[in-house]
Design a protein around this motif. Sequence first.
Motif, PDB file in Angstrom:
ATOM      1  N   UNK A  58     -41.455  33.677  42.461  1.00  0.00           N
ATOM      2  CA  UNK A  58     -40.824  34.989  42.650  1.00  0.00           C
ATOM      3  C   UNK A  58     -40.056  35.395  41.397  1.00  0.00           C
ATOM      4  N   UNK A  59     -39.347  34.458  40.797  1.00  0.00           N
ATOM      5  CA  UNK A  59     -38.587  34.754  39.580  1.00  0.00           C
ATOM      6  C   UNK A  59     -39.518  35.210  38.467  1.00  0.00           C
ATOM      7  N   UNK A  60     -40.697  34.612  38.364  1.00  0.00           N
ATOM      8  CA  UNK A  60     -41.658  35.038  37.347  1.00  0.00           C
ATOM      9  C   UNK A  60     -42.138  36.463  37.593  1.00  0.00           C
ATOM     10  N   UNK A  61     -42.063  36.909  38.843  1.00  0.00           N
ATOM     11  CA  UNK A  61     -42.421  38.289  39.192  1.00  0.00           C
ATOM     12  C   UNK A  61     -41.219  39.232  39.092  1.00  0.00           C
ATOM     13  N   UNK A  62     -40.068  38.684  38.672  1.00  0.00           N
ATOM     14  CA  UNK A  62     -38.865  39.495  38.540  1.00  0.00           C
ATOM     15  C   UNK A  62     -38.089  39.681  39.833  1.00  0.00           C
TER      16      UNK A  62
END
Length: 116
Positions: free
Chosen positions: A55-59
Amino acid sequence: HLRRMRPVYRSRRDALLEALARHLPELEPAGIAAGLHLVAWLPKDLDEATVIAAAAREGIAVAGVSPYRRSPAPRGGLIFGYSNLNERLIADGVSRLARAVSSIRHGTAPATTPST
């Protein structure tokens, strides 16, 4: 203030629940009756730490339930805060989270260390 904000928060909560049902129906929302957060339990095949990292990689910033538990949970969960996001941002965020979960399931997300 509360009288004015209650319907706003209800609308945001409903937008979150609708987006989860549409994009991530395998998550099980809980604690939806009150508050400005809700928990969604992950299916057993999804590791909490892996989902948070993807999720963090997707912002998308989402918290896991593990840091708030005294004993290990049989499965992971995510904590969604919705008080400061409008309905459009909520729908977009859940869509991006669904993309992150899909990347995990299809093996395109980088591996992370499983949560304990």
